[in-house]
Design a protein around this motif. Structure first.
Motif, mmCIF file in Angstrom:
data_model
loop_
_atom_site.group_PDB
_atom_site.id
_atom_site.type_symbol
_atom_site.label_atom_id
_atom_site.label_comp_id
_atom_site.label_asym_id
_atom_site.label_seq_id
_atom_site.Cartn_x
_atom_site.Cartn_y
_atom_site.Cartn_z
ATOM 1 N N GLU A 1 -1.116 -0.528 -9.098
ATOM 2 C CA GLU A 1 -0.666 -0.401 -7.715
ATOM 3 C C GLU A 1 0.857 -0.519 -7.623
ATOM 4 O O GLU A 1 1.487 -1.155 -8.463
ATOM 5 N N SER A 2 1.392 0.057 -6.576
ATOM 6 C CA SER A 2 2.810 -0.082 -6.285
ATOM 7 C C SER A 2 3.022 0.105 -4.794
ATOM 8 O O SER A 2 2.145 0.626 -4.092
ATOM 9 N N GLY A 3 4.187 -0.338 -4.320
ATOM 10 C CA GLY A 3 4.570 -0.059 -2.949
ATOM 11 C C GLY A 3 4.557 -1.237 -1.996
ATOM 12 O O GLY A 3 4.938 -1.093 -0.836
ATOM 13 N N GLY A 4 4.135 -2.395 -2.437
ATOM 14 C CA GLY A 4 4.144 -3.547 -1.542
ATOM 15 C C GLY A 4 5.557 -4.044 -1.290
ATOM 16 O O GLY A 4 6.525 -3.537 -1.859
ATOM 17 N N GLY A 5 5.680 -5.036 -0.423
ATOM 18 C CA GLY A 5 6.991 -5.592 -0.141
ATOM 19 C C GLY A 5 7.039 -6.322 1.178
ATOM 20 O O GLY A 5 6.005 -6.629 1.769
ATOM 21 N N LEU A 6 8.265 -6.581 1.622
ATOM 22 C CA LEU A 6 8.511 -7.300 2.874
ATOM 23 C C LEU A 6 9.013 -6.315 3.919
ATOM 24 O O LEU A 6 9.926 -5.524 3.648
ATOM 25 N N VAL A 7 8.421 -6.353 5.099
ATOM 26 C CA VAL A 7 8.813 -5.448 6.163
ATOM 27 C C VAL A 7 8.723 -6.184 7.500
ATOM 28 O O VAL A 7 7.923 -7.119 7.637
ATOM 29 N N GLN A 8 9.509 -5.769 8.454
ATOM 30 C CA GLN A 8 9.447 -6.366 9.784
ATOM 31 C C GLN A 8 8.274 -5.788 10.572
ATOM 32 O O GLN A 8 7.830 -4.653 10.312
ATOM 33 N N ALA A 9 7.808 -6.543 11.524
ATOM 34 C CA ALA A 9 6.731 -6.067 12.387
ATOM 35 C C ALA A 9 7.137 -4.740 13.029
ATOM 36 O O ALA A 9 8.286 -4.569 13.450
ATOM 37 N N GLY A 10 6.186 -3.807 13.049
ATOM 38 C CA GLY A 10 6.451 -2.475 13.576
ATOM 39 C C GLY A 10 6.883 -1.481 12.510
ATOM 40 O O GLY A 10 6.944 -0.274 12.761
ATOM 41 N N GLY A 11 7.170 -1.987 11.328
ATOM 42 C CA GLY A 11 7.616 -1.126 10.237
ATOM 43 C C GLY A 11 6.470 -0.478 9.490
ATOM 44 O O GLY A 11 5.290 -0.604 9.870
#
Length: 124
Positions: free
Chosen positions: A6-16
């Protein structure tokens, strides 16, 4: 030996948005359903979305209209496009594949395989 990476996870702000990918490799004859599950701290693993080899999809009610699952059968890859992310989407996301593999004697076996998991964190 079959692997799901798997790939592509991370930290994002709400609405992103985020897009997860999961590629299956190894001695694979065919792949039936492919899906994404998630597990938040202190909770059980739950189904997020699933897609059949023919492209039929099914989603958890909590993600309908925000997440889109797709797959590339030629590349043995499944994707999860996640839009309008909410803090409650924070979890480790796992891909799963129901597939038929073969061994060195060309004996085929149907089994379910899991990826290693990728963290998705949505901040408020």
């Amino acid at each position: 030996q079959v692997q799901l990476v798997e790939s592509g996870g991370g930290l994002v702000q709400a609405g992103g948005s985020l897009r997860l990918s999961c590629a299956a490799s190894g001695r694979i004859l065919s792949i039936n359903d492919m899906g994404w599950f998630r597990q938040a701290p202190g909770k059980e693993r739950e189904l997020v979305a699933v897609i059949t080899s023919g492209g039929t999809t099914n989603y958890a009610d909590s993600v309908k209209g925000r997440f889109t699952i797709s797959r590339d059968n030629a590349e043995n890859t499944v994707y999860l496009q996640m839009d309008s992310l909410k803090p409650e989407d924070t979890a480790v996301y796992y891909c799963n594949a129901d597939l038929i593999s073969y061994d060195s004697s060309y004996i085929s076996t149907r089994d379910s395989y899991w990826g290693q998991g990728t963290q998705v964190t949505v901040s408020s």
